[in-house]
Design a protein around this motif. Structure first.
Motif, mmCIF file in Angstrom:
data_model
loop_
_atom_site.group_PDB
_atom_site.id
_atom_site.type_symbol
_atom_site.label_atom_id
_atom_site.label_comp_id
_atom_site.label_asym_id
_atom_site.label_seq_id
_atom_site.Cartn_x
_atom_site.Cartn_y
_atom_site.Cartn_z
ATOM 1 N N GLU A 1 -21.660 -58.368 -3.752
ATOM 2 C CA GLU A 1 -20.805 -59.552 -3.614
ATOM 3 C C GLU A 1 -19.379 -59.231 -4.066
ATOM 4 O OE1 GLU A 1 -20.194 -60.052 -6.759
ATOM 5 O OE2 GLU A 1 -22.061 -59.816 -7.816
ATOM 6 N N GLU B 1 -21.259 -60.419 0.419
ATOM 7 C CA GLU B 1 -21.284 -61.874 0.304
ATOM 8 C C GLU B 1 -20.202 -62.310 -0.678
ATOM 9 O OE1 GLU B 1 -24.980 -64.522 0.115
ATOM 10 O OE2 GLU B 1 -24.355 -64.357 -1.977
ATOM 11 N N TRP C 1 -20.099 -60.045 6.809
ATOM 12 C CA TRP C 1 -19.782 -60.936 5.701
ATOM 13 C C TRP C 1 -20.664 -62.182 5.737
ATOM 14 C CZ3 TRP C 1 -16.128 -59.378 2.159
ATOM 15 C CH2 TRP C 1 -15.254 -58.354 2.551
ATOM 16 N N SER C 2 -21.040 -62.660 4.569
ATOM 17 C CA SER C 2 -21.670 -63.978 4.464
ATOM 18 C C SER C 2 -20.944 -64.747 3.362
ATOM 19 C CB SER C 2 -23.171 -63.857 4.156
ATOM 20 O OG SER C 2 -23.402 -63.095 2.988
ATOM 21 N N TYR C 3 -21.025 -66.081 3.433
ATOM 22 C CA TYR C 3 -20.223 -66.933 2.555
ATOM 23 C C TYR C 3 -21.117 -67.958 1.856
ATOM 24 C CZ TYR C 3 -16.791 -64.771 5.560
ATOM 25 O OH TYR C 3 -16.061 -63.849 6.262
ATOM 26 N N ARG C 4 -20.925 -68.076 0.547
ATOM 27 C CA ARG C 4 -21.757 -68.984 -0.241
ATOM 28 C C ARG C 4 -21.235 -70.418 -0.204
ATOM 29 N NH1 ARG C 4 -20.964 -64.792 -3.638
ATOM 30 N NH2 ARG C 4 -19.585 -66.080 -4.925
ATOM 31 N N SER D 1 -29.206 -64.020 -4.936
ATOM 32 C CA SER D 1 -28.798 -64.484 -3.615
ATOM 33 C C SER D 1 -29.772 -64.041 -2.523
ATOM 34 C CB SER D 1 -27.398 -63.978 -3.274
ATOM 35 O OG SER D 1 -27.068 -64.294 -1.941
ATOM 36 N N THR E 1 -29.567 -65.030 0.444
ATOM 37 C CA THR E 1 -28.765 -64.849 1.657
ATOM 38 C C THR E 1 -28.346 -63.400 1.821
ATOM 39 O OG1 THR E 1 -27.907 -67.091 1.382
ATOM 40 C CG2 THR E 1 -26.741 -65.664 2.932
ATOM 41 N N LEU E 2 -27.907 -62.768 0.744
ATOM 42 C CA LEU E 2 -27.500 -61.363 0.825
ATOM 43 C C LEU E 2 -28.697 -60.456 1.078
ATOM 44 C CD1 LEU E 2 -25.222 -59.335 0.706
ATOM 45 C CD2 LEU E 2 -25.476 -59.264 -1.784
#
Length: 238
Positions: free
Chosen positions: A124, A149, A167-170, A178, A180-181
């Motif tokens: 991250e 992330e 890329w991912s966004y919280r 996380s 998501t990551l």
């Protein structure tokens, strides 16, 4: 006595510039004669004195915090510092100004590039400071996969363009543990043979990604390098 010990253990430099590079990230440039001839390997870090310490070894070295070297050349040493929390490292990052003296240990660490068929990076915001110089040090033709992330797109650092960066966004969600990551890494279409993975950032998330690579993709444990920078409730990692 303390002054003589510091001269033997620590390098003395001065803050040359402090520049915001993202909402919670600052580039701090250090310069001084003690940096002359200093060598480093991309991914290595320095231990920086951010406050005095009262007892034991801390009485000599003070309160130290670890920051990855973003760049080191004839112009100076650059660090990218993440501003979070209210620990001594975070307070130093928010208040340091050009002209101040800083003491640090020479670059060290083994979280560095290894020979591999391909390279996987995951982490991250805090991981970007390590990944930037490591990606730049790779050969132009090296296959690279990156999954990062961050909270918002404003927190991107300028990374080498040749990497496959996803890329991912919280958007305000916690960075700890996380899923998501982890899922972003799980969704990668990687070659059948293992590469080398570099995982940096929040400790629990790193453990989850490492478990995925070792247990679900059957990677050897030695192929997964980890660098936990912080974890909720843990002191000394800010």
């Amino acid at each position: 006595m303390k002054h003589r010990l510091l001269e033997r253990l620590l390098l003395s430099v001065r803050v040359q510039a402090v520049e915001p590079v993202a909402p919670r990230l600052r580039r701090v440039t250090l310069a001084g004669p003690d940096l002359s001839g200093l060598s480093w390997v991309a991914g290595q870090h320095v231990r920086l004195q951010v406050a005095d310490g009262p007892t034991g070894l801390d009485w000599v070295l003070g309160t130290l915090r670890t920051y990855t070297v973003w760049n080191l050349d004839a112009q100076g040493l650059d660090l990218v510092v993440f501003d979070h929390g209210d620990g001594p490292g975070a307070r130093w990052a928010r208040t340091v100004r050009p002209g101040e003296e800083v003491m640090l240990l020479k670059p060290q660490g083994t979280f560095t590039i290894r020979p591999a068929a391909y390279h996987l990076f995951a982490g991250e915001e805090t991981a970007q400071a390590s990944f930037g110089p490591m990606l730049a040090a790779l050969p132009e033709d090296a296959p690279v996969f990156v999954r990062l992330e961050v909270d918002t797109p404003a927190e991107h650092l300028d990374l080498p363009r040749r990497a496959d960066v996803g890329w991912s966004y919280r958007q305000g969600r916690p960075a700890a543990s996380s899923e998501t990551l982890v899922q972003a890494v799980r969704d990668l279409d990687l070659p059948a043979e293992p590469g080398i993975a570099y995982l940096a950032g929040e400790a629990r998330t790193i453990q989850m990604i490492r478990r995925h690579l070792v247990e679900e993709r059957s990677w050897p444990r030695r192929n997964v390098l980890t660098k936990p920078y912080w974890a909720p409730g843990r002191k000394g990692l800010d």
